[in-house]
Design a protein around this motif. Structure first.
Motif, PDB file in Angstrom:
ATOM      1  N   ASP A  25       0.830  -1.207   0.000  1.00  0.00           N
ATOM      2  CA  ASP A  25       0.000   0.000   0.000  1.00  0.00           C
ATOM      3  C   ASP A  25       0.864   1.258   0.000  1.00  0.00           C
ATOM      4  N   VAL A  26       2.067   1.144   0.556  1.00  0.00           N
ATOM      5  CA  VAL A  26       2.994   2.276   0.601  1.00  0.00           C
ATOM      6  C   VAL A  26       3.875   2.322  -0.642  1.00  0.00           C
ATOM      7  N   GLU A  27       4.341   1.168  -1.101  1.00  0.00           N
ATOM      8  CA  GLU A  27       5.348   1.128  -2.155  1.00  0.00           C
ATOM      9  C   GLU A  27       4.811   1.014  -3.581  1.00  0.00           C
ATOM     10  N   ALA A  28       3.684   0.377  -3.753  1.00  0.00           N
ATOM     11  CA  ALA A  28       3.173   0.121  -5.098  1.00  0.00           C
ATOM     12  C   ALA A  28       2.287   1.262  -5.576  1.00  0.00           C
ATOM     13  N   ASP A  29       2.053   1.280  -6.876  1.00  0.00           N
ATOM     14  CA  ASP A  29       1.136   2.283  -7.411  1.00  0.00           C
ATOM     15  C   ASP A  29      -0.232   1.647  -7.661  1.00  0.00           C
ATOM     16  N   ALA A  30      -1.195   2.463  -7.991  1.00  0.00           N
ATOM     17  CA  ALA A  30      -2.567   1.999  -8.166  1.00  0.00           C
ATOM     18  C   ALA A  30      -2.673   0.938  -9.257  1.00  0.00           C
ATOM     19  N   ALA A  31      -1.888   1.068 -10.314  1.00  0.00           N
ATOM     20  CA  ALA A  31      -1.935   0.092 -11.411  1.00  0.00           C
ATOM     21  C   ALA A  31      -1.479  -1.283 -10.930  1.00  0.00           C
ATOM     22  N   GLN A  32      -0.445  -1.319 -10.096  1.00  0.00           N
ATOM     23  CA  GLN A  32       0.039  -2.586  -9.561  1.00  0.00           C
ATOM     24  C   GLN A  32      -0.955  -3.194  -8.575  1.00  0.00           C
ATOM     25  N   LEU A  33      -1.526  -2.358  -7.748  1.00  0.00           N
ATOM     26  CA  LEU A  33      -2.407  -2.840  -6.691  1.00  0.00           C
ATOM     27  C   LEU A  33      -3.803  -3.190  -7.166  1.00  0.00           C
ATOM     28  N   GLY A  34      -4.257  -2.513  -8.183  1.00  0.00           N
ATOM     29  CA  GLY A  34      -5.642  -2.694  -8.598  1.00  0.00           C
ATOM     30  C   GLY A  34      -6.604  -1.961  -7.684  1.00  0.00           C
ATOM     31  N   LYS A  35      -6.049  -1.082  -6.863  1.00  0.00           N
ATOM     32  CA  LYS A  35      -6.845  -0.243  -5.964  1.00  0.00           C
ATOM     33  C   LYS A  35      -6.036   1.015  -5.700  1.00  0.00           C
ATOM     34  N   THR A  36      -6.599   1.953  -5.027  1.00  0.00           N
ATOM     35  CA  THR A  36      -5.914   3.205  -4.738  1.00  0.00           C
ATOM     36  C   THR A  36      -4.741   2.977  -3.800  1.00  0.00           C
ATOM     37  N   ASN A  93       3.653 -23.147  -0.744  1.00  0.00           N
ATOM     38  CA  ASN A  93       3.530 -22.356  -1.972  1.00  0.00           C
ATOM     39  C   ASN A  93       2.598 -21.163  -1.783  1.00  0.00           C
ATOM     40  N   LEU A  94       1.498 -21.374  -1.102  1.00  0.00           N
ATOM     41  CA  LEU A  94       0.560 -20.287  -0.830  1.00  0.00           C
ATOM     42  C   LEU A  94       1.209 -19.219   0.046  1.00  0.00           C
ATOM     43  N   ALA A  95       1.913 -19.641   1.069  1.00  0.00           N
ATOM     44  CA  ALA A  95       2.575 -18.690   1.965  1.00  0.00           C
ATOM     45  C   ALA A  95       3.672 -17.922   1.228  1.00  0.00           C
ATOM     46  N   GLU A  96       4.453 -18.619   0.417  1.00  0.00           N
ATOM     47  CA  GLU A  96       5.508 -17.948  -0.343  1.00  0.00           C
ATOM     48  C   GLU A  96       4.924 -16.931  -1.312  1.00  0.00           C
ATOM     49  N   PHE A  97       3.799 -17.261  -1.923  1.00  0.00           N
ATOM     50  CA  PHE A  97       3.126 -16.325  -2.820  1.00  0.00           C
ATOM     51  C   PHE A  97       2.702 -15.078  -2.062  1.00  0.00           C
ATOM     52  N   ALA A  98       2.108 -15.255  -0.893  1.00  0.00           N
ATOM     53  CA  ALA A  98       1.628 -14.123  -0.098  1.00  0.00           C
ATOM     54  C   ALA A  98       2.781 -13.205   0.306  1.00  0.00           C
ATOM     55  N   VAL A  99       3.921 -13.780   0.607  1.00  0.00           N
ATOM     56  CA  VAL A  99       5.086 -13.010   1.049  1.00  0.00           C
ATOM     57  C   VAL A  99       5.737 -12.267  -0.118  1.00  0.00           C
ATOM     58  N   ALA A 100       5.763 -12.898  -1.281  1.00  0.00           N
ATOM     59  CA  ALA A 100       6.500 -12.332  -2.413  1.00  0.00           C
ATOM     60  C   ALA A 100       5.644 -11.539  -3.386  1.00  0.00           C
ATOM     61  N   ARG A 101       4.354 -11.527  -3.197  1.00  0.00           N
ATOM     62  CA  ARG A 101       3.470 -10.895  -4.186  1.00  0.00           C
ATOM     63  C   ARG A 101       3.818  -9.417  -4.401  1.00  0.00           C
ATOM     64  N   VAL A 102       3.562  -8.968  -5.601  1.00  0.00           N
ATOM     65  CA  VAL A 102       3.866  -7.580  -5.955  1.00  0.00           C
ATOM     66  C   VAL A 102       2.613  -6.779  -6.263  1.00  0.00           C
ATOM     67  N   SER A 103       1.486  -7.399  -6.184  1.00  0.00           N
ATOM     68  CA  SER A 103       0.226  -6.674  -6.385  1.00  0.00           C
ATOM     69  C   SER A 103      -0.891  -7.363  -5.660  1.00  0.00           C
TER      70      SER A 103
END
Length: 78
Positions: free
Chosen positions: A9-20, A68-78
């Motif tokens: 929420d701090v580092e990504a932009d709206a396009a990456q997040l799919g939200k504000t 795999n699910l936990a690793e995805f949650a930790v590494a996700r970029v959006s």
């Protein structure tokens, strides 16, 4: 998941997040980043990731789906 979400929420932009982006801060939410700061939040995410890996390691392949699910949650970029 939540720590990564708060960091994004701090580092990504709206396009990456799919939200504000920055919505949590604008709403004065008590996030990990708001309470601990960005650097400490990153450290805590890393510490908990390592603890997750160590906890699941004895379960071997039986824990692959959860790992795999936990690793995805930790590494996700959006």
């Amino acid at each position: 998941f939540q720590i990564r979400d708060d960091i994004l929420d701090v580092e990504a932009d709206a396009a990456q997040l799919g939200k504000t982006a920055g919505k949590d801060a604008a709403q004065d939410k008590a996030t990990f980043v708001a309470l601990l700061g960005i650097d400490r939040s990153r450290v805590l995410l890393q510490e908990l990731s390592e603890k997750m890996r160590a906890t699941l390691a004895p379960l071997g392949a039986r824990a692959d789906a959860l790992r795999n699910l936990a690793e995805f949650a930790v590494a996700r970029v959006s």
